[in-house]
Design a protein around this motif. Structure first.
Motif, PDB file in Angstrom:
ATOM      1  N   GLN A  11      32.172  37.646  45.530  1.00 15.69           N
ATOM      2  CA  GLN A  11      32.569  39.043  45.321  1.00 15.69           C
ATOM      3  C   GLN A  11      33.727  39.139  44.330  1.00 15.69           C
ATOM      4  OE1 GLN A  11      32.952  39.675  49.645  1.00 15.69           O
ATOM      5  NE2 GLN A  11      31.908  41.630  49.279  1.00 15.69           N
ATOM      6  N   LEU A  12      34.723  38.269  44.479  1.00 17.84           N
ATOM      7  CA  LEU A  12      35.864  38.330  43.565  1.00 17.84           C
ATOM      8  C   LEU A  12      35.464  37.921  42.152  1.00 17.84           C
ATOM      9  CD1 LEU A  12      38.857  37.129  45.741  1.00 17.84           C
ATOM     10  CD2 LEU A  12      38.565  39.324  44.652  1.00 17.84           C
ATOM     11  N   PHE A  13      34.652  36.874  42.020  1.00 17.53           N
ATOM     12  CA  PHE A  13      34.218  36.453  40.692  1.00 17.53           C
ATOM     13  C   PHE A  13      33.433  37.568  40.013  1.00 17.53           C
ATOM     14  CE2 PHE A  13      35.499  32.294  42.026  1.00 17.53           C
ATOM     15  CZ  PHE A  13      35.730  31.576  40.861  1.00 17.53           C
ATOM     16  N   GLU A  14      32.497  38.189  40.730  1.00 15.82           N
ATOM     17  CA  GLU A  14      31.705  39.266  40.143  1.00 15.82           C
ATOM     18  C   GLU A  14      32.590  40.450  39.762  1.00 15.82           C
ATOM     19  OE1 GLU A  14      28.626  40.054  43.027  1.00 15.82           O
ATOM     20  OE2 GLU A  14      27.344  38.471  42.214  1.00 15.82           O
ATOM     21  N   ALA A  15      33.527  40.794  40.630  1.00 12.65           N
ATOM     22  CA  ALA A  15      34.404  41.933  40.356  1.00 12.65           C
ATOM     23  C   ALA A  15      35.283  41.673  39.134  1.00 12.65           C
ATOM     24  CB  ALA A  15      35.271  42.226  41.581  1.00 12.65           C
ATOM     25  N   ALA A  16      35.643  40.397  38.904  1.00 10.62           N
ATOM     26  CA  ALA A  16      36.474  40.045  37.755  1.00 10.62           C
ATOM     27  C   ALA A  16      35.648  39.877  36.484  1.00 10.62           C
ATOM     28  CB  ALA A  16      37.237  38.751  38.049  1.00 10.62           C
ATOM     29  N   GLY A  17      34.311  39.952  36.616  1.00 16.54           N
ATOM     30  CA  GLY A  17      33.454  39.771  35.450  1.00 16.54           C
ATOM     31  C   GLY A  17      33.364  38.321  35.017  1.00 16.54           C
ATOM     32  N   ARG A  18      33.591  37.415  35.948  1.00 13.61           N
ATOM     33  CA  ARG A  18      33.552  35.980  35.666  1.00 13.61           C
ATOM     34  C   ARG A  18      32.223  35.406  36.122  1.00 13.61           C
ATOM     35  NH1 ARG A  18      37.965  32.866  34.777  1.00 13.61           N
ATOM     36  NH2 ARG A  18      36.244  31.628  33.995  1.00 13.61           N
ATOM     37  N   PRO A  19      31.764  34.337  35.460  1.00 11.10           N
ATOM     38  CA  PRO A  19      30.549  33.682  35.946  1.00 11.10           C
ATOM     39  C   PRO A  19      30.789  33.170  37.365  1.00 11.10           C
ATOM     40  CG  PRO A  19      31.262  32.731  33.844  1.00 11.10           C
ATOM     41  CD  PRO A  19      32.316  33.689  34.285  1.00 11.10           C
ATOM     42  N   VAL A  20      29.829  33.394  38.204  1.00 11.05           N
ATOM     43  CA  VAL A  20      29.961  32.981  39.594  1.00 11.05           C
ATOM     44  C   VAL A  20      29.624  31.499  39.689  1.00 11.05           C
ATOM     45  CG1 VAL A  20      29.155  33.365  41.951  1.00 11.05           C
ATOM     46  CG2 VAL A  20      29.348  35.289  40.364  1.00 11.05           C
ATOM     47  N   PRO A  21      30.557  30.706  40.227  1.00 10.48           N
ATOM     48  CA  PRO A  21      30.255  29.284  40.365  1.00 10.48           C
ATOM     49  C   PRO A  21      29.187  29.076  41.432  1.00 10.48           C
ATOM     50  CG  PRO A  21      32.326  29.812  41.449  1.00 10.48           C
ATOM     51  CD  PRO A  21      31.848  31.058  40.763  1.00 10.48           C
ATOM     52  N   GLY A  22      28.696  27.863  41.514  1.00 12.81           N
ATOM     53  CA  GLY A  22      27.721  27.546  42.549  1.00 12.81           C
ATOM     54  C   GLY A  22      28.304  27.831  43.917  1.00 12.81           C
ATOM     55  N   PRO A  23      27.464  27.828  44.933  1.00 11.28           N
ATOM     56  CA  PRO A  23      27.943  28.143  46.281  1.00 11.28           C
ATOM     57  C   PRO A  23      29.065  27.208  46.713  1.00 11.28           C
ATOM     58  CG  PRO A  23      25.552  27.852  46.252  1.00 11.28           C
ATOM     59  CD  PRO A  23      26.057  27.464  44.910  1.00 11.28           C
ATOM     60  N   THR A  24      30.017  27.747  47.417  1.00  9.75           N
ATOM     61  CA  THR A  24      31.095  26.936  47.966  1.00  9.75           C
ATOM     62  C   THR A  24      30.558  26.150  49.151  1.00  9.75           C
ATOM     63  OG1 THR A  24      31.785  28.659  49.501  1.00  9.75           O
ATOM     64  CG2 THR A  24      32.829  28.660  47.310  1.00  9.75           C
ATOM     65  N   ASP A  25      31.318  25.154  49.576  1.00 12.41           N
ATOM     66  CA  ASP A  25      30.916  24.382  50.751  1.00 12.41           C
ATOM     67  C   ASP A  25      30.686  25.305  51.941  1.00 12.41           C
ATOM     68  OD1 ASP A  25      31.109  22.048  49.325  1.00 12.41           O
ATOM     69  OD2 ASP A  25      33.066  21.473  50.135  1.00 12.41           O
ATOM     70  N   GLU A  26      31.579  26.262  52.121  1.00 11.52           N
ATOM     71  CA  GLU A  26      31.470  27.181  53.251  1.00 11.52           C
ATOM     72  C   GLU A  26      30.188  28.012  53.168  1.00 11.52           C
ATOM     73  OE1 GLU A  26      33.885  31.040  54.634  1.00 11.52           O
ATOM     74  OE2 GLU A  26      35.095  29.223  54.458  1.00 11.52           O
ATOM     75  N   GLU A  27      29.855  28.483  51.959  1.00 11.49           N
ATOM     76  CA  GLU A  27      28.639  29.280  51.799  1.00 11.49           C
ATOM     77  C   GLU A  27      27.387  28.437  52.057  1.00 11.49           C
ATOM     78  OE1 GLU A  27      30.002  32.637  48.545  1.00 11.49           O
ATOM     79  OE2 GLU A  27      29.610  30.609  47.834  1.00 11.49           O
ATOM     80  N   ARG A  28      27.404  27.174  51.617  1.00 13.72           N
ATOM     81  CA  ARG A  28      26.262  26.294  51.889  1.00 13.72           C
ATOM     82  C   ARG A  28      26.134  26.016  53.376  1.00 13.72           C
ATOM     83  NH1 ARG A  28      28.024  23.610  47.009  1.00 13.72           N
ATOM     84  NH2 ARG A  28      29.133  22.108  48.270  1.00 13.72           N
ATOM     85  N   GLU A  29      27.258  25.777  54.037  1.00  9.58           N
ATOM     86  CA  GLU A  29      27.234  25.534  55.481  1.00  9.58           C
ATOM     87  C   GLU A  29      26.708  26.753  56.228  1.00  9.58           C
ATOM     88  OE1 GLU A  29      31.178  24.411  56.633  1.00  9.58           O
ATOM     89  OE2 GLU A  29      31.070  22.502  55.571  1.00  9.58           O
ATOM     90  N   GLN A  30      27.145  27.928  55.826  1.00 11.41           N
ATOM     91  CA  GLN A  30      26.697  29.163  56.463  1.00 11.41           C
ATOM     92  C   GLN A  30      25.193  29.334  56.284  1.00 11.41           C
ATOM     93  OE1 GLN A  30      28.444  31.161  58.443  1.00 11.41           O
ATOM     94  NE2 GLN A  30      26.619  32.346  58.836  1.00 11.41           N
ATOM     95  N   ARG A  31      24.685  29.046  55.087  1.00 13.57           N
ATOM     96  CA  ARG A  31      23.255  29.173  54.829  1.00 13.57           C
ATOM     97  C   ARG A  31      22.466  28.201  55.698  1.00 13.57           C
ATOM     98  NH1 ARG A  31      18.945  31.609  54.673  1.00 13.57           N
ATOM     99  NH2 ARG A  31      17.344  30.870  53.267  1.00 13.57           N
ATOM    100  N   LEU A  32      22.953  26.966  55.810  1.00 15.58           N
ATOM    101  CA  LEU A  32      22.275  25.973  56.644  1.00 15.58           C
ATOM    102  C   LEU A  32      22.261  26.413  58.102  1.00 15.58           C
ATOM    103  CD1 LEU A  32      20.859  23.255  56.800  1.00 15.58           C
ATOM    104  CD2 LEU A  32      23.099  22.168  56.991  1.00 15.58           C
ATOM    105  N   LEU A  33      23.362  26.958  58.577  1.00 16.95           N
ATOM    106  CA  LEU A  33      23.435  27.436  59.952  1.00 16.95           C
ATOM    107  C   LEU A  33      22.469  28.604  60.185  1.00 16.95           C
ATOM    108  CD1 LEU A  33      24.754  27.181  62.709  1.00 16.95           C
ATOM    109  CD2 LEU A  33      26.596  28.656  61.890  1.00 16.95           C
ATOM    110  N   GLU A  34      22.372  29.509  59.209  1.00 12.49           N
ATOM    111  CA  GLU A  34      21.437  30.630  59.329  1.00 12.49           C
ATOM    112  C   GLU A  34      19.997  30.128  59.437  1.00 12.49           C
ATOM    113  OE1 GLU A  34      22.203  32.978  55.861  1.00 12.49           O
ATOM    114  OE2 GLU A  34      24.122  33.715  56.637  1.00 12.49           O
ATOM    115  N   ILE A  35      19.656  29.140  58.617  1.00 13.68           N
ATOM    116  CA  ILE A  35      18.305  28.568  58.663  1.00 13.68           C
ATOM    117  C   ILE A  35      18.074  27.907  60.011  1.00 13.68           C
ATOM    118  CG2 ILE A  35      16.818  26.749  57.718  1.00 13.68           C
ATOM    119  CD1 ILE A  35      18.142  27.390  54.970  1.00 13.68           C
ATOM    120  N   TYR A  36      19.038  27.096  60.445  1.00 13.27           N
ATOM    121  CA  TYR A  36      18.923  26.378  61.718  1.00 13.27           C
ATOM    122  C   TYR A  36      18.667  27.339  62.873  1.00 13.27           C
ATOM    123  CZ  TYR A  36      20.288  23.597  65.775  1.00 13.27           C
ATOM    124  OH  TYR A  36      20.302  22.970  66.990  1.00 13.27           O
ATOM    125  N   ARG A  37      19.407  28.426  62.919  1.00 14.86           N
ATOM    126  CA  ARG A  37      19.286  29.388  64.022  1.00 14.86           C
ATOM    127  C   ARG A  37      17.935  30.095  64.048  1.00 14.86           C
ATOM    128  NH1 ARG A  37      25.381  31.812  63.629  1.00 14.86           N
ATOM    129  NH2 ARG A  37      26.370  30.182  64.901  1.00 14.86           N
TER     130      ARG A  37
END
Length: 141
Positions: free
Chosen positions: A91-117
């Motif tokens: 959200q901050l990168f997009e709001a600043a008009g900056r290229p969004v880096p790849g997912p952070t460790d936390e975002e990847r972990e959250q995605r894995l947990l969502e899939i697992y559940r």
């Protein structure tokens, strides 16, 4: 500004992230500071290790945001989240008009947990076994 996919029924578009809300960095930071309660721009600048005049210029839109150091955006995210705001680095990168880096460790972990559940228990066990096998293999190399 786009508010969503042009064809919401298109399965190829369904996997994409939702369109940005249209908030620029100044509006997003102002909203998040308000959500966190008694914190000021100065508090945020000090906590994030950013010079107050710099943060103030971003918030007053007197200084461009396209060259903000990515580490500063991550620091702002971490401080705001620590204060209780619900915000992601994306959200901050997009709001600043900056290229969004790849997912952070936390975002990847959250995605894995969502899939697992969402998996049935048998598939959850299989996923754990696969993960353990991958970990063992990575330690062997």
């Amino acid at each position: 500004m786009t508010t969503g996919p042009s064809n919401p029924g298109d399965p190829a578009r369904a996997a994409e992230d939702p369109a940005p809300t249209g908030e620029d960095l100044a509006a997003l930071l102002a909203r998040l500071l308000e959500e966190t309660g008694d914190h000021t721009q100065k508090d945020l600048a000090v906590a994030a290790g950013i010079r107050y005049p710099t943060l103030n210029a971003w918030m007053n839109r007197t200084r461009g945001t396209s060259r903000i150091n990515p580490d500063d955006l991550r620091a702002l995210t971490n401080i705001l989240r620590g204060w209780g705001a619900e915000v992601t680095p994306r959200q901050l990168f997009e709001a600043a008009g900056r290229p969004v880096p790849g997912p952070t460790d936390e975002e990847r972990e959250q995605r894995l947990l969502e899939i697992y559940r969402q998996l049935p228990s048998k598939s959850q066990r299989a996923l754990i076994q696969t993960g353990e096998a991958m970990l063992t293999a990575s330690r062997a190399t």
